[in-house]
Design a protein around this motif. Structure first.
Motif, short mmCIF file in Angstrom:
data_model
loop_
_atom_site.label_atom_id
_atom_site.label_comp_id
_atom_site.label_asym_id
_atom_site.label_seq_id
_atom_site.Cartn_x
_atom_site.Cartn_y
_atom_site.Cartn_z
N SER A 21 0.82 -1.22 0.00
CA SER A 21 0.00 0.00 0.00
C SER A 21 0.86 1.27 0.00
O SER A 21 1.90 1.33 0.64
N CYS A 22 0.37 2.29 -0.70
CA CYS A 22 1.02 3.61 -0.68
C CYS A 22 0.93 4.19 0.73
O CYS A 22 -0.10 4.10 1.39
N GLN A 23 2.02 4.80 1.18
CA GLN A 23 2.10 5.33 2.54
C GLN A 23 1.84 6.84 2.61
O GLN A 23 2.03 7.46 3.65
N PHE A 24 1.46 7.45 1.50
CA PHE A 24 1.18 8.90 1.46
C PHE A 24 2.38 9.74 1.91
O PHE A 24 2.26 10.57 2.81
N ARG A 25 3.53 9.49 1.27
CA ARG A 25 4.76 10.21 1.63
C ARG A 25 5.18 11.19 0.54
O ARG A 25 6.05 12.03 0.76
N ASN A 26 4.60 11.01 -0.65
CA ASN A 26 4.87 11.88 -1.79
C ASN A 26 6.36 12.10 -2.05
O ASN A 26 6.82 13.22 -2.26
N ARG A 27 7.12 11.01 -2.01
CA ARG A 27 8.55 11.09 -2.33
C ARG A 27 8.83 10.19 -3.53
O ARG A 27 9.91 9.62 -3.67
N CYS A 28 7.82 10.08 -4.38
CA CYS A 28 7.82 9.03 -5.40
C CYS A 28 8.96 9.14 -6.40
O CYS A 28 9.47 8.12 -6.86
N THR A 29 9.37 10.36 -6.76
CA THR A 29 10.40 10.47 -7.82
C THR A 29 11.77 9.96 -7.34
O THR A 29 12.70 9.85 -8.14
N GLY B 46 11.94 6.99 -6.10
CA GLY B 46 11.74 5.54 -6.13
C GLY B 46 10.98 5.12 -4.89
O GLY B 46 11.23 5.66 -3.80
N CYS B 47 10.07 4.18 -5.01
CA CYS B 47 9.24 3.79 -3.86
C CYS B 47 9.57 2.37 -3.40
O CYS B 47 9.26 1.40 -4.09
N PRO B 48 10.18 2.23 -2.21
CA PRO B 48 10.53 0.89 -1.72
C PRO B 48 9.31 0.01 -1.49
O PRO B 48 9.44 -1.21 -1.44
S1 SF4 Z 1 6.88 7.09 -2.41
FE1 SF4 Z 1 4.93 7.62 -3.37
S2 SF4 Z 1 3.98 5.65 -3.82
FE2 SF4 Z 1 5.60 5.24 -2.38
S3 SF4 Z 1 4.60 5.25 -0.41
FE3 SF4 Z 1 5.40 7.32 -0.76
S4 SF4 Z 1 3.68 8.42 -1.69
FE4 SF4 Z 1 3.21 6.26 -1.84
#
Ligand code: SF4
Ligand SMILES: Cc1cc2nc3c(=O)[nH]c(=O)nc-3n(C[C@H](O)[C@H](O)[C@H](O)COP(=O)(O)OP(=O)(O)OC[C@H]3O[C@@H](n4cnc5c(N)ncnc54)[C@H](O)[C@@H]3O)c2cc1C
Length: 570
Positions: free
Chosen positions: A228-236, A238-240
């Motif tokens: 599940s997406c963690q709502f961190r908005n650090r996607c660019t 890369g998302c572990p």
């Molecule tokens: S990096 Fe993006 S996709 Fe990954 S958990 Fe955070 S917000 Fe969700």
């Protein structure tokens, strides 16, 4: 003698896919799952999902420059500086100095040369095109007619959406057909107010952005290791968690699990090798980006998924006695009708009255306002087609301190509190196909691998500029309808083609080989075992984000290619 034959055998696969990004990942998945041994050739370096996302867990204050890109890095990443590359993500954007191109007219060519391509850095807004998008060219006499209709893509859209995982809200709108959705993300309180006001006063629907994030992972998502997406908005960076869709997190692992996938990195595909005997492609010639070694690989079928400009460049560079102007280029359409979407134009406002409201986490998405111009009962405008908006309302964070005057303990304490609410709307408008908007390969300038540099020669038309005015004014009108304050409009004077990061066209699909490069299955009309299934194939641009349509076309073409192989037609 035998040695040579064995060497050729070792370099021979059922299919070769060029590029490991958004569409290459889908080609690899579909072809391997249908039983083919597939070689993916990726020009960039290898990024391993999870372990190579080095900055994914860093907080903004842990970066040396608090997230801002340095002057040196800005020179290296100038195309993506406008809004994408940051200190924590710059390495996911291609270094323009090492990979130069020529701008006869300004064009920002934003790329990601590594495993996953731009699927690692995209914004994840995911929309179906609508029925009219496939009809508008022929109704208006623009460009050429699409060889397919919306209905033919519906099963493929549904198929892709399920695997990708798209959060969103079904609205039943013809202008923005619904997808198969995971639960939608929540709107902030001012956004809910904005939606209601615009519906009441202007009769325009607004929905939450449809984004490729797992809000409720399904078994087929967790099966490839996504969560599940963690709502961190650090996607660019890369998302572990594999919270958003990328080829690294989703399609490539699926392809790998078939044990029929080989990926070779640092492998720059230079050209397609044509078999003079039967006028079919027999393989590709590749330059190792580090050692410069040139190698050849062979296959029965080739999928070009190197990104719009990348795939068309390979076709242009593949010259032979049969194709002196580039493979499949009898129509002289290679490189022409380069399209993009409008960006960097819209409206902003301050919001008062919601000071007691906040929201959960950092939502990696926004609102979406579907197209309303030149649609339905709207009075005909002085331009063709339309635009939608992405945007939203959020509270300013501590970084506002870098532009506010102040110092001392009180100032610092104030920055720990949520800032004022602000809202911004950015228009994404349709750019029309124009044969004079094009790119070509430089006759004399090469890069360090000896490949001709790409020359961009494209600009917005009068139609496009007229649309930009409405994007500003209509954005302001909606913010005013909601009673928001200090409404301003903007049209960035530096905005030009390329900034929309949705480059399309340049090897368009069509019914007639005299006016198009690809047929209705993305197959080169005149070289049947070569398929091009990225944005190069587009005959028009719609106004919604294009990647879902590229993916649907790729899966459809792969299914067709395998059926044709089995029928011994390739
Ligand atoms: S990096 Fe993006 S996709 Fe990954 S958990 Fe955070 S917000 Fe969700
Ligand atoms: C910041 C940003 C935001 C975006 N937001 C959205 C969005 O919200 N919604 C949306 O729909 N789209 C969005 N896009 C666009 C989206 O990323 C692209 O449409 C999509 O990635 C295109 O897929 P592709 O397979 O054609 O190209 P890519 O994903 O770029 O993959 C191409 C791959 O081919 C490789 N390659 C290139 N040339 C060669 C060669 N000669 N030999 C071997 N390999 C080669 C590249 O290294 C790359 O890995 C965004 C893009 C960016 C950069």
């Amino acid at each position: 003698m035998n040695l040579n034959i064995n060497a050729q055998k070792a370099q021979t696969y059922d299919a070769i896919v060029v590029g490991s990004g958004m569409t290459g990942g889908w080609a690899a998945k579909e072809l391997t799952e249908k039983g083919l041994n597939v070689l993916v050739l990726e020009r960039g370096y290898e990024i391993k999902h999870v372990e190579d996302y080095k900055t994914a867990m860093q907080d903004p204050w842990e970066f040396e420059h608090r997230g801002k890109i340095t002057t040196v890095a800005a020179e290296e990443h100038y195309a993506s500086m406008f809004f994408s590359a940051k200190e924590g993500s710059q390495f996911n954007f291609t270094n323009d100095k090492e990979h130069p191109y020529i701008q006869k007219r300004p064009f920002n060519w934003i790329r990601g040369y590594h495993t996953g391509g731009k699927s690692l850095i995209w914004g994840k807004h995911t929309y179906r095109w609508n029925r009219e998008d496939f009809l508008a060219n022929t109704k208006e006499g623009i460009g050429i007619d699409w060889p397919i209709r919306y209905e033919e893509l519906v099963p493929w859209y549904t198929y892709i959406e399920k695997f990708v995982g798209i959060s969103g809200q079904a609205e039943g709108l013809a202008v923005l057909p619904d997808s198969t959705f995971l639960p939608p993300m929540a709107m902030t309180a001012p956004e809910v107010h904005f939606k209601k006001s615009v519906a009441q006063k202007l009769n325009r629907p607004i929905t939450i952005g449809r984004v490729a994030h797992l809000t409720k992972p399904q078994p087929w998502h967790t099966a490839v290791g996504r969560a599940s997406c963690q709502f961190r908005n650090r996607c660019t960076r890369g998302c572990p968690y594999g919270g958003y869709f990328s080829s690294l997190a989703a399609t490539l692992p699926a392809a790998r699990s078939t044990n029929r996938l080989t990926i070779l990195h640092n492998a720059i595909v230079k050209e397609i090798i044509l078999d003079d005997h039967d006028q079919k492609a027999k393989g590709v010639r590749v330059i190792d980006q580090n050692t410069m070694e040139v190698r050849e690989f062979y296959a029965k079928v080739l999928f070009l998924n190197a990104g719009t400009i990348g795939s068309t460049s390979i076709l242009m560079n593949s010259k032979s006695a049969r194709f002196p102007n580039g493979l499949g280029n009898d129509s002289d359409q290679l490189g022409r009708n380069l399209m993009d979407h409008h960006l960097a134009v819209g409206a902003r406002a301050d919001i008062e009255g919601f000071e007691d409201d906040y929201y959960f986490g950092a939502r990696p998405g926004s609102l979406y306002i579907p197209r309303f111009r030149n649609w339905g009962n709207d009075k005909k405008r002085d331009y063709l087609r339309g635009f939608g908006y992405q945007g939203g309302a959020a509270r300013a964070d501590w970084s506002r301190g870098s532009t506010e005057p102040g110092f001392g303990a009180d100032f610092k304490k104030r920055l720990t509190q949520p800032g004022p609410w602000k809202m911004s709307l950015t228009g994404f408008g349709e750019v029309l196909p124009d044969p004079n908007n094009r790119f070509y390969l430089s006759p004399d300038k090469t890069d360090k691998w000896g490949l001709p540099q790409v020359v961009f020669d494209a600009d917005f038309s009068a139609n496009d500029r007229a649309m930009r005015k409405d994007i500003m004014n209509d954005g302001a009108e909606m913010l005013e309808a909601a009673g928001f304050k200090n409404v301003t409009t903007y049209d960035n004077p530096a905005a030009h083609m390329g900034l929309g990061i949705h480059e399309m066209g340049t090897a368009r699909m069509g019914k007639d080989p005299k006016t198009s490069v690809l047929n209705k299955y993305n197959q080169v009309h005149t070289c049947k075992n070569v398929f091009v299934t990225d944005g190069s194939a587009m005959a028009s641009a719609s106004n919604v984000n294009p990647s879902l349509t590229y993916m649907a076309l790729t899966a459809r073409a792969a299914s067709y290619a395998v059926a044709q192989l089995k029928a011994k037609n390739l």
